[in-house]
Design a protein around this motif. Structure first.
Motif, PDB file in Angstrom:
ATOM      1  N   ALA A   1      -0.425 -16.107  -2.032  1.00 41.53           N
ATOM      2  CA  ALA A   1       0.740 -16.328  -0.811  1.00 41.53           C
ATOM      3  C   ALA A   1       1.566 -15.945  -0.863  1.00 41.53           C
TER       4      ALA A   1
ATOM      5  N   ARG B   1       4.980 -16.063   2.079  1.00 42.10           N
ATOM      6  CA  ARG B   1       6.194 -16.639   2.874  1.00 42.10           C
ATOM      7  C   ARG B   1       6.630 -15.250   3.528  1.00 42.10           C
TER       8      ARG B   1
ATOM      9  N   LEU C   1       2.485 -17.141   6.244  1.00 40.53           N
ATOM     10  CA  LEU C   1       2.130 -16.466   5.319  1.00 40.53           C
ATOM     11  C   LEU C   1       1.845 -15.957   5.619  1.00 40.53           C
TER      12      LEU C   1
ATOM     13  N   ARG D   1      -0.392 -16.363  10.997  1.00 43.27           N
ATOM     14  CA  ARG D   1      -0.282 -16.182  10.005  1.00 43.27           C
ATOM     15  C   ARG D   1       0.590 -14.211  10.374  1.00 43.27           C
TER      16      ARG D   1
END
Length: 779
Positions: free
Chosen positions: A342, A344, A355, A385
């Protein structure tokens, strides 16, 4: 006496006001696609001349209200206005402000066209004299026409026609009173009333002009109040055209136009109609960019282009690096947090967070990795995303030409014009590798060879350039296949067959034909040239392939179709074919019969023979990925030593497309990056769009060709040469007679090439399996 001497000196070289009767200010040359889309402009001063009759009254009234309300009543000098300006200048001197001139529109025309901008008493006196002469020579409308087309209005705009487009994206007849008033506010100082840097001053000056229009009776109170209530909304920056996918094409057009017309291109307001098809051009640009990005992704994430602490002023640092202008959806962003897969990120300009796609994080981790504070490019994805993006360092080119007319309908000279305006389609000279082989085979077929001729694919060693050296060319997989038909050598891009063929033909003939076909201007007659060791450009190689598609005629590829002057007179036309009756009125008789374009340099049957073999390249050879188009497609891959350049030149019956992929410094593309891997997918991507709405057509067969089935493939022969067609090699064992099972005659659904069904079903030795590496086209 002193006054008389001063006056004589002042007026002895005064320009002749009558010169303005035929004067036209320098205007921009405008460039259009074939369908009328504006794609570019060339000019020193960006100006489009608009006749007085086509200037809307609201625009005329706005400028008169702002600059010279008494224009139609004075004789060139407004004495009252000049007196008021002199009175104001007393206060301006005391306050240290710029002096006002009190010039009428006529005086401004005299100054802008015939005089300098020197702020001297002598210039003002000369200006007044010239203004009186102008009024005696020209009518008021002509003077106002010159003024409105000559005046500089900021935003790279000369004249009201271009200013309306640059500021508002409109033509003059679409302007509202408030927009016309803003343009009229600009002559006093375009920089002082810049709508982005000084919005309050710009709107205040606009509202003042609206008030003057109301006082003059050109607007009612309600109209003026409604106009003042509207916000001042302008474009962020001037634009030359709304269509922006053809930068490489437009720049090449400018170079060719300068060769034809010199400096006239920048001042004479020419009309240039090009051969560009905007839909195909956009498809070509997108296909090339996607293909280069795909190649770049295969070779890994190279890392962020910067790193900074998120607590610092990272936005200013991030916005110093701009993504390619062609990738308008990309955003500069910072990596705020990393936790496993993950990541960000936060965009710099829009302040959006989200993300990264997990696949992109995995891709980055397999490369240089991602760290907190990394500055990167991202693109919003459909699911909220972001996709991680990277500007490729590889480059390439794509050229699309109509083979019968030579019209260049699309041309992309690199990944991004905003990053590099070097046009790799026309300026990059690179080795074509195996993409040159069709011209060797064409020379052979023009001589004693036929499609049925056999050439040995076996080892060969020749003396090198230096004493004691040996040149030992190899096939890609270092294997040999023995006697092979000519077709097989081209379909599978066999180097050793090509070298032996060149030996038998003679390199002097091949070199001469390469020049005659337009591939190169000059070629050394050495055997390495038969394998594509010479240099050419993607533009020239694609144009040379057009001869195989159009029946052997060498056409002149061109970008400019027609050039007209500002009066509409034709100054240049690409189609130079004579037609004495084309301008006659239609009388019901048959249409004129024009000669074909281009010079016949290859026999039409030879051209079709090569096309048929290149269809085999797509069906069975090195470009099988192009079979997915489901159309008749011919073409040839090319890969040079050490994988430095990857090529594919392919064509349908009415469109020839050349694709080149390579680094600008000619480094290796990487192991296995062949023409079939790097270039063919770009061709397929483009042709899916280009052929979508076109009917399916077969390649034209010459009417005098003799068609014979050779080894299961229908080959074309020139009349009389079909007797040299060799029969298939007899198989061992007796051939069964009578009807045979279908699955025995048509084994694996393939034509065997046998003389009859019994021979087809006869036992055969196992076929030699050829490794897939041979499909690279490498020399």
């Amino acid at each position: 006496m002193l006054l008389a001497i001063y006056a004589a000196w002042l007026f002895h070289d005064l320009p002749d006001a009558s010169e303005l009767a035929e004067y036209r200010p320098p205007t921009a040359t405008r460039v259009f696609a074939w369908d009328g889309t504006l794609i570019g402009e060339f000019s020193d001063e960006r100006r489009v001349f608009v006749p007085y009759e086509e200037i809307p009254p609201v625009v005329v009234q706005a400028f008169l209200a702002a600059e010279d309300r008494n224009f139609f009543r004075h004789g060139g000098v407004d004495v009252g206005g000049l007196g008021r300006a002199m009175a104001k200048n007393v206060l301006n001197v005391l306050r240290g402000r710029r002096l006002e001139g009190g010039s009428t529109i006529t005086q401004q025309v005299a100054k802008n066209v015939l005089l300098s901008n020197d702020a001297t008493l002598g210039r003002k006196l000369r200006e007044a004299i010239l203004a009186s002469r102008l009024e005696a020579t020209l009518d008021k409308e002509h003077i106002l026409e010159l003024y409105l087309n000559e005046i500089f209005l900021g935003y790279r705009s000369y004249g009201v026609g271009v200013a309306a487009y640059n500021y508002f994206g409109k033509s003059l007849n679409q302007l509202t009173p408030d927009e016309a008033a803003f343009l009229a506010a600009l002559p006093k100082g375009p920089n002082n009333y810049h709508p982005r840097r000084h919005p309050a001053a710009a709107q205040g000056r606009r509202d003042w002009v609206l008030g003057q229009m109301e006082q003059a009776g050109w607007l009612t109170r309600e109209q003026a109040e409604a106009a003042r209530a509207r916000p001042l909304v302008t474009r962020d920056a001037p634009q030359r055209s709304a269509y922006r996918d053809a930068d490489f094409f437009v720049e090449e057009t400018r170079r060719q136009a300068r060769n034809l017309f010199g400096e006239r291109v920048n001042r004479d307001g020419l009309y240039i109609r090009t051969t560009l098809d905007p839909e195909l051009q956009s498809a070509a640009r997108d296909a090339l960019m996607r293909g280069l990005e795909t190649y770049d992704r295969r070779h890994g994430w190279r890392g962020a282009w910067g790193n900074i602490s998120p607590s610092a002023d990272w936005r200013a640092e991030a916005q110093r690096r701009s993504p390619p202008s062609e990738r308008r959806a990309w955003r500069a962003a910072i990596v705020e947090h990393i936790d496993g897969n993950a990541a960000r990120v936060r965009t710099a300009r829009e302040d959006q967070t989200g993300l990264l796609e997990p696949a992109d994080v995995a891709w980055a981790r397999a490369g240089r990795g991602l760290s907190r504070g990394d500055l990167i490019f991202v693109e919003p994805a459909a699911n909220g995303r972001f996709n991680l993006r990277q500007v490729p360092i590889v480059n390439g080119a794509l050229v699309a030409i109509e083979p019968f007319s030579g019209r260049v309908v699309a041309m992309v000279g690199g990944y991004s014009y905003s990053l590099s305006n070097f046009n790799r389609a026309t300026q990059a000279r690179r080795q074509p590798g195996s993409a040159f082989k069709p011209f060797v085979y064409a020379t052979a077929l023009e001589g004693e060879f036929t499609p049925a001729s056999i050439v040995v694919d076996g080892p060969i060693s020749l003396p090198g350039a230096r004493p004691g050296e040996r040149w030992t060319p190899q096939n890609y997989n270092r294997d040999f296949y023995g006697p092979q038909p000519l077709r097989r050598g081209l379909e599978m891009s066999r180097n050793l067959m090509t070298v032996r063929l060149a030996q038998q033909i003679g390199m002097r003939q091949i070199s001469a034909d390469a020049v005659r076909f337009g591939v190169v201007d000059d070629m050394d007659p050495v055997l390495a040239m038969a394998l594509g060791a010479g240099e050419t450009t993607p533009f020239r190689l694609t144009a040379a392939y057009a001869q195989f598609a159009n029946g052997g005629r060498r056409i002149t590829p061109h970008l400019i179709e027609l050039v007209q002057d500002r009066q509409g007179r034709v100054e240049w036309r690409a189609d130079q074919r004579p037609c004495r009756v084309c301008r006659r009125p239609y009388d019901g008789s048959a249409s004129p019969r024009l000669p074909q374009l281009g010079q016949q340099v290859i026999d039409p049957i030879t051209a079709y023979q090569i096309t048929s073999m290149l269809e085999g390249v797509v069906q069975r050879g090195t470009a099988t990925a192009a079979r997915s188009l489901g159309r008749p497609i011919a073409g040839k891959t090319g890969t040079t030593n050490d994988y430095r350049s990857a090529w594919f030149v392919g064509y349908s019956p009415d469109l020839v497309v050349g694709v080149f992929v390579g680094f600008d410094d000619n480094r290796s593309l990487g192991n296995g990056e062949t023409g079939s891997t790097a270039a063919v997918p770009i061709f397929v991507d483009f042709m899916e769009d280009a052929l979508r709405d076109r009917p399916v057509r077969e390649f034209r067969r010459p009417s005098n060709a003799v068609m014979i089935n050779v080894r299961g493939i229908e080959e074309a022969f020139r009349p009389g040469t079909e007797r040299r067609a060799q029969a298939p090699v007899a198989e061992a064992g007796p051939a069964p007679s009578g009807p045979q099972p279908y699955d025995q005659v048509w084994r694996d659904g393939q034509v065997t090439g046998a003389d009859n069904a019994g021979a087809a079903a006869a036992p055969r030795p196992p076929a030699r399996e050829e490794p897939p590496e041979d499909l690279s086209g490498l020399y």
